[in-house]
Design a protein around this motif. Structure first.
Motif, PDB file in Angstrom:
ATOM      1  N   GLU A 105     117.184  68.257  48.032  1.00  0.00           N
ATOM      2  CA  GLU A 105     117.030  68.785  49.395  1.00  0.00           C
ATOM      3  C   GLU A 105     116.944  70.300  49.402  1.00  0.00           C
ATOM      4  O   GLU A 105     116.152  70.890  50.127  1.00  0.00           O
ATOM      5  CB  GLU A 105     118.226  68.345  50.260  1.00  0.00           C
ATOM      6  CG  GLU A 105     118.114  66.909  50.745  1.00  0.00           C
ATOM      7  CD  GLU A 105     119.331  66.462  51.551  1.00  0.00           C
ATOM      8  OE1 GLU A 105     119.198  65.455  52.253  1.00  0.00           O
ATOM      9  OE2 GLU A 105     120.397  67.095  51.466  1.00  0.00           O
ATOM     10  N   GLY A 119     113.527  71.372  47.043  1.00  0.00           N
ATOM     11  CA  GLY A 119     112.191  70.872  47.361  1.00  0.00           C
ATOM     12  C   GLY A 119     111.450  70.343  46.147  1.00  0.00           C
ATOM     13  O   GLY A 119     110.255  70.056  46.217  1.00  0.00           O
ATOM     14  N   ILE A 176     101.729  85.474  43.326  1.00  0.00           N
ATOM     15  CA  ILE A 176     101.759  84.012  43.247  1.00  0.00           C
ATOM     16  C   ILE A 176     100.313  83.524  43.282  1.00  0.00           C
ATOM     17  O   ILE A 176      99.574  83.829  44.216  1.00  0.00           O
ATOM     18  CB  ILE A 176     102.573  83.416  44.418  1.00  0.00           C
ATOM     19  CG1 ILE A 176     104.013  83.941  44.389  1.00  0.00           C
ATOM     20  CG2 ILE A 176     102.565  81.892  44.350  1.00  0.00           C
ATOM     21  CD1 ILE A 176     104.847  83.532  45.596  1.00  0.00           C
ATOM     22  N   ASP A 213      99.892  77.930  42.260  1.00  0.00           N
ATOM     23  CA  ASP A 213     101.338  78.011  42.450  1.00  0.00           C
ATOM     24  C   ASP A 213     101.687  78.043  43.934  1.00  0.00           C
ATOM     25  O   ASP A 213     102.725  77.516  44.346  1.00  0.00           O
ATOM     26  CB  ASP A 213     101.904  79.254  41.752  1.00  0.00           C
ATOM     27  CG  ASP A 213     101.971  79.096  40.241  1.00  0.00           C
ATOM     28  OD1 ASP A 213     102.055  77.946  39.772  1.00  0.00           O
ATOM     29  OD2 ASP A 213     101.937  80.106  39.524  1.00  0.00           O
ATOM     30  N   GLN A 229     102.155  74.709  45.448  1.00  0.00           N
ATOM     31  CA  GLN A 229     103.464  74.154  45.062  1.00  0.00           C
ATOM     32  C   GLN A 229     104.590  74.814  45.874  1.00  0.00           C
ATOM     33  O   GLN A 229     105.519  74.145  46.326  1.00  0.00           O
ATOM     34  CB  GLN A 229     103.655  74.408  43.556  1.00  0.00           C
ATOM     35  CG  GLN A 229     104.843  73.740  42.936  1.00  0.00           C
ATOM     36  CD  GLN A 229     104.677  72.236  42.837  1.00  0.00           C
ATOM     37  OE1 GLN A 229     104.967  71.523  43.804  1.00  0.00           O
ATOM     38  NE2 GLN A 229     104.203  71.763  41.706  1.00  0.00           N
ATOM     39  N   VAL A 230     104.465  76.144  46.069  1.00  0.00           N
ATOM     40  CA  VAL A 230     105.465  76.877  46.861  1.00  0.00           C
ATOM     41  C   VAL A 230     105.537  76.282  48.269  1.00  0.00           C
ATOM     42  O   VAL A 230     106.625  76.039  48.801  1.00  0.00           O
ATOM     43  CB  VAL A 230     105.106  78.380  46.911  1.00  0.00           C
ATOM     44  CG1 VAL A 230     105.866  79.081  48.036  1.00  0.00           C
ATOM     45  CG2 VAL A 230     105.428  79.037  45.569  1.00  0.00           C
ATOM     46  N   ARG A 241     104.493  73.233  49.198  1.00  0.00           N
ATOM     47  CA  ARG A 241     104.973  71.859  49.162  1.00  0.00           C
ATOM     48  C   ARG A 241     106.499  71.822  49.136  1.00  0.00           C
ATOM     49  O   ARG A 241     107.144  71.068  49.852  1.00  0.00           O
ATOM     50  CB  ARG A 241     104.409  71.139  47.936  1.00  0.00           C
ATOM     51  CG  ARG A 241     104.427  69.631  48.036  1.00  0.00           C
ATOM     52  CD  ARG A 241     104.418  68.971  46.680  1.00  0.00           C
ATOM     53  NE  ARG A 241     105.537  69.396  45.867  1.00  0.00           N
ATOM     54  CZ  ARG A 241     106.806  69.084  46.095  1.00  0.00           C
ATOM     55  NH1 ARG A 241     107.125  68.321  47.124  1.00  0.00           N
ATOM     56  NH2 ARG A 241     107.765  69.546  45.304  1.00  0.00           N
ATOM     57  N   ARG A 242     107.087  72.679  48.293  1.00  0.00           N
ATOM     58  CA  ARG A 242     108.546  72.721  48.194  1.00  0.00           C
ATOM     59  C   ARG A 242     109.177  73.281  49.466  1.00  0.00           C
ATOM     60  O   ARG A 242     110.249  72.832  49.875  1.00  0.00           O
ATOM     61  CB  ARG A 242     108.968  73.566  46.993  1.00  0.00           C
ATOM     62  CG  ARG A 242     108.672  72.868  45.692  1.00  0.00           C
ATOM     63  CD  ARG A 242     108.936  73.783  44.517  1.00  0.00           C
ATOM     64  NE  ARG A 242     108.547  73.119  43.280  1.00  0.00           N
ATOM     65  CZ  ARG A 242     108.363  73.749  42.146  1.00  0.00           C
ATOM     66  NH1 ARG A 242     108.513  75.049  42.074  1.00  0.00           N
ATOM     67  NH2 ARG A 242     108.021  73.085  41.066  1.00  0.00           N
ATOM     68  N   ALA A 289     109.358  70.615  51.972  1.00  0.00           N
ATOM     69  CA  ALA A 289     110.441  69.688  51.632  1.00  0.00           C
ATOM     70  C   ALA A 289     111.799  70.288  51.995  1.00  0.00           C
ATOM     71  O   ALA A 289     112.659  69.614  52.556  1.00  0.00           O
ATOM     72  CB  ALA A 289     110.393  69.339  50.135  1.00  0.00           C
ATOM     73  N   ARG A 290     111.992  71.570  51.679  1.00  0.00           N
ATOM     74  CA  ARG A 290     113.282  72.214  51.997  1.00  0.00           C
ATOM     75  C   ARG A 290     113.500  72.299  53.500  1.00  0.00           C
ATOM     76  O   ARG A 290     114.617  72.195  53.981  1.00  0.00           O
ATOM     77  CB  ARG A 290     113.337  73.614  51.374  1.00  0.00           C
ATOM     78  CG  ARG A 290     113.424  73.624  49.870  1.00  0.00           C
ATOM     79  CD  ARG A 290     113.893  74.983  49.349  1.00  0.00           C
ATOM     80  NE  ARG A 290     112.856  76.006  49.486  1.00  0.00           N
ATOM     81  CZ  ARG A 290     112.004  76.332  48.521  1.00  0.00           C
ATOM     82  NH1 ARG A 290     112.069  75.715  47.364  1.00  0.00           N
ATOM     83  NH2 ARG A 290     111.104  77.271  48.702  1.00  0.00           N
ATOM     84  N   PRO A 347     109.473  81.847  50.102  1.00  0.00           N
ATOM     85  CA  PRO A 347     109.936  83.030  49.375  1.00  0.00           C
ATOM     86  C   PRO A 347     109.553  84.325  50.112  1.00  0.00           C
ATOM     87  O   PRO A 347     108.641  84.321  50.950  1.00  0.00           O
ATOM     88  CB  PRO A 347     109.220  82.925  48.030  1.00  0.00           C
ATOM     89  CG  PRO A 347     108.076  82.016  48.240  1.00  0.00           C
ATOM     90  CD  PRO A 347     108.448  81.105  49.366  1.00  0.00           C
TER      91      PRO A 347
END
Lengths: 563, 213
Positions: free
Chosen positions: A251, A254, B17, B21, B24-25, B27-28, B31-32, B88
């Motif tokens: 979580e 990610g 970046i 990348d 991916q940044v 995507r994460r 999710a976060r 970020p």
């Protein structure tokens, strides 16, 4: 960035009120050039402050061929590389990690080695450092006090001795330092610190995923394996802890992959329960669950299929040697039938690629053992022909053969390593016999392994060689395109040190070994017995089938190993 | 499932970046922020994220566009706050809208190029009012001699600090020109070398120079 120990300690240190921890990595030579040209110090990534602004600089030693990088990073930060040249408490250099199984080649450069797991001992060391700083101790007083902390090895307080032929005969402590430094461990992993939110890099790094450490130690006792002997005793985390930690980390980061890591995750007792607890949560979020490698005798299609609910990953097995005889010698208790059964099950269920890992140069190895590697590769392709549900897709069998390096702290610590010439000869032979349809053969030039073999079982006389080689320009020695073997050879010659003495020489049981004051929990008697059993071709049972009394249990102080 | 479009900035150290990348940044970060993304179908499902006009690594931008599929009836409350908190430093989402205009309508991108070189803004204005500026352009099919002027709109140069600030629109999308060729042309024709250059993408436009969203 991928190293789990660093993630744990980074999070732990920053959770302490008085501690501020930043990361720094060895810069590639092009960056080094720019830093030196601009007269900028090597800096920490979070603040951009030079390393010279920090009280303590801590290295993790994961690979012998990164030793010159330690010197180079200190130098880039404007910090004297030799411990004796660093006065006062500032710039205390400490180091931990698996290469501390023999820290002697770095003894001149590091102030304190932390032996074993760092979670508890490093905080004790930091506490002492705070007291010393507050009360304005001199460095020697601090080091003498640090040596009293269990697991802290202060090389400056020890003097090695050599006989007239230059053989190591022993090491004596001074200032009340202990004769033997006993590895530190965390007794209860369920209560140990684990990071909730590790740093997530914005550019791609290897192993960029949630790492869920399911246990420490390994029940197997493969005789070549350093981690399998020096990470004992076996301690598992409970599935409840792991499920909570896995979900929290996923979580917070990610990441789309959770890797169940340990030295042998299929030996984790409650693997089913753990997977049950994670797999639905993961699948809903397109997160895949991965096992880094599986034992062929424990392979389960059901498990593999559950793991690949989100993404299908390749299969990797490590038979390590080509014949049953040699597998008995190294105590890799996997039978050829196990491997064929596992591959057959996998092929019948749609897999079409397998990676097989081997070593060459193992003790007692003959050409017959190398032939066995080719025979198994053929055998796996045959199994595929018989079991595949889709022959049209083809199959890919990859056999990677690494060079065996005898490591300190293992039953093979007395064994001679094959010479570069012997290894190259064997590779040439392998290239001939591995021309097999559907089979890829991977190998690696033995020169890096040779250097690794020298430092793995080196003594303090190698400090001068490392310093000299670094001054000549050696760094990133583990990278083929950076390794300057010519400079290393010059350094060894200039210091009058013979590489073969360290790498290719058989040691007798009577000989004192330069790393034996570092005690990782497994007794010399156990290692000797395992060595004798190897030469008799006798395999040993795993820890669960029968405790061999290796000694690691003592580290738990009344606790029980592997519960 | 609806397709949405983000407008975001990429500045500071985030300029390093890379395009891949960055996917991916994001995507994460989604999710976060607990924002469910739609996924492609097939053997290797991947999140449905598209960055409309990839930006060269090292360039900054205040007008990046990203399309994504939302696997939920509607965006969560405080969506921009949640997403920005998960991104970020240097990447900041400034807007979200329905994605209705196709990326192929992008024809120009406006850049601010700050450069330090031994030449005056007037000389540059003169240079870019010529009939042709031919440079060697590297393409997938090898090198070719290209007149870059037809691929440029509205060249302006003015002094700024120790250097020169160039504002120019360059062709983007299908037939595009990397703004580094603007500096390459100056270096070639004026016989100078830039000691420092930085690029900032200001805006993206359609064929008739309307702002693209």
């Amino acid at each position: 960035m991928s190293h789990l120990g660093m993630k744990i300690l980074y999070g732990l240190y920053n959770s302490i009120d008085y501690c501020w921890c930043e990361r720094c990595f060895a810069p590639w030579p092009d960056m080094e050039e720019e830093l030196r040209a601009a007269h900028l110090p090597l800096y920490a990534l979070e603040s951009g402050d030079g390393l010279d602004a920090f009280d303590i600089i801590a290295f993790t030693l994961q690979y012998e061929l990164s030793f010159t990088n330690v010197l180079n990073m200190l130098d880039l930060a404007g910090i004297p590389v030799r411990a004796a040249e660093r006065e006062g408490l500032r710039h205390l250099v400490i180091a931990g990690g698996c290469c501390t199984a023999n820290p002697e080649p770095l003894a001149d450069f590091v102030d304190v080695f932390v032996i074993g797991e760092g979670e508890e001992v490093s905080l004790e060391l930091f506490d002492l450092y705070r007291t010393a700083k507050r009360e304005n101790w001199d460095k020697h007083r601090f080091l003498a006090a640090a040596a009293q902390i269990g697991g802290c090895y202060v090389p400056a307080l020890y003097t090695p001795h050599y006989d007239k032929d230059g053989n190591f005969t022993g090491i004596t402590p001074s200032d009340g330092a202990p004769a033997r430094i006993v590895k530190r461990i965390v007794k209860d992993l369920d209560k140990a610190y684990y990071p909730d939110c590790p740093v997530v890099p914005s550019t791609e790094v290897v192993h960029d995923r949630v790492m869920l450490e399911v246990m420490r130690g390994c029940i197997r006792g493969c005789r070549f394996c350093q981690a399998g002997h020096t990470f004992r005793p076996i301690r598992e985390k409970s599935p409840e802890t792991l499920i909570r930690q896995g979900i929290t980390q996923a979580e917070n980061t990610g990441y789309d992959e959770i890797s169940l890591t340990s030295l042998s995750t299929t030996d984790y007792r409650k693997l089913d329960e753990l997977c049950d607890g994670l797999i639905d949560w993961c699948a809903k979020r397109h997160i895949s669950l991965a096992l880094p490698s599986q034992r062929a005798d424990k392979f389960s299609v059901e498990l593999a299929q559950r793991l690949e609910k989100v993404r299908r990953t390749g299969l990797t097995f490590a038979p390590e040697a080509g014949t049953q005889r040699l597998r008995d010698v190294i105590n890799k208790n996997i039978r050829e039938e196990d491997l064929y059964n596992a591959c057959g099950l996998a092929f019948a269920n749609g897999w079409n690629s397998v990676k097989l890992y081997y070593m060459m140069g193992l003790p007692t190895e003959t050409l017959e053992d190398l032939d066995g590697i080719a025979k198994i590769a053929r055998g796996v392709v045959d199994v595929w022909r018989k079991t595949s549900d889709n022959r049209a897709r083809g199959v890919r069998v990859t056999a990677s053969v690494a060079c065996f390096v005898p490591k300190p702290g293992t039953p093979f610590q007395w064994e001679p390593m094959d010479t570069v010439e012997q290894l190259r000869e064997k590779q040439e032979y392998m290239k001939g016999i591995m021309r097999i349809k559907n089979v890829d053969f991977n190998w690696h030039d033995p020169i890096t392994s040779h250097l690794e073999g020298v430092f793995a079982r080196g003594d303090r006389r190698l400090c001068a060689v490392i310093y000299d080689a670094w001054r000549r320009g050696c760094r990133f020695d583990g990278w083929d395109d950076q390794l300057r073997m010519d400079l290393w050879q010059e350094a060894f010659e200039a210091c009058g040190v013979d590489m073969a003495y360290y790498a290719n020489r058989a040691r007798s049981f009577d000989e004192a070994l330069p790393w034996e004051h570092i005690y990782n929990g497994v007794t010399r008697e156990h290692l000797m017995m395992e060595n004798l059993r190897a030469h008799s071709g006798l395999a040993s049972e795993d820890c669960r089938a029968g405790c061999a009394g290796c000694g690691a249990l003592e580290l738990l102080e009344g606790g029980i190993c592997d519960v | 499932m609806s397709e949405l479009r983000l407008l975001f900035e990429k500045r500071g150290t985030a300029r390093y970046i890379s395009h891949l990348d960055l996917m991916q940044v994001f995507r994460r970060a989604f999710a976060r922020a607990d924002v469910p993304l739609g996924f492609s179908k097939g053997f290797h499902p991947h999140p449905a994220i598209t960055i409309l006009l990839p930006l060269s690594t090292g360039f900054e931008s205040v007008c990046e566009l990203l399309d994504f599929e939302l696997d939920a009836p509607r965006l969560p409350d405080n969506f921009l706050y949640k997403l920005n908190r998960a991104l970020p430093a240097g990447i900041c989402v400034t807007g979200v809208s329905e994605s209705h205009t196709p990326a192929r309508l992008i024809r120009y991108a406006a850049y601010e190029i700050y450069t330090e070189m031994d030449v005056t803004p007037e000389a540059l204005t003169e240079l870019f009012s010529r009939d042709a500026l031919v440079i060697t352009k590297r393409t997938k099919r090898g090198e070719s001699e290209t007149n870059i002027l037809p691929l440029l709109r509205g060249f302006r140069a003015e002094p700024q600090g120790d250097g020169i600030l160039i504002r120019v629109k360059v062709a983007a999308g299908n037939e595009s020109l990397n703004p580094e060729y603007v500096i390459a042309a100056i270096e070639k024709y004026c016989g100078v070398t830039a000691s420092y250059t930085s690029y900032l993408r200001r805006e993206v436009f359609t064929e008739d120079l309307q702002v693209f969203r």
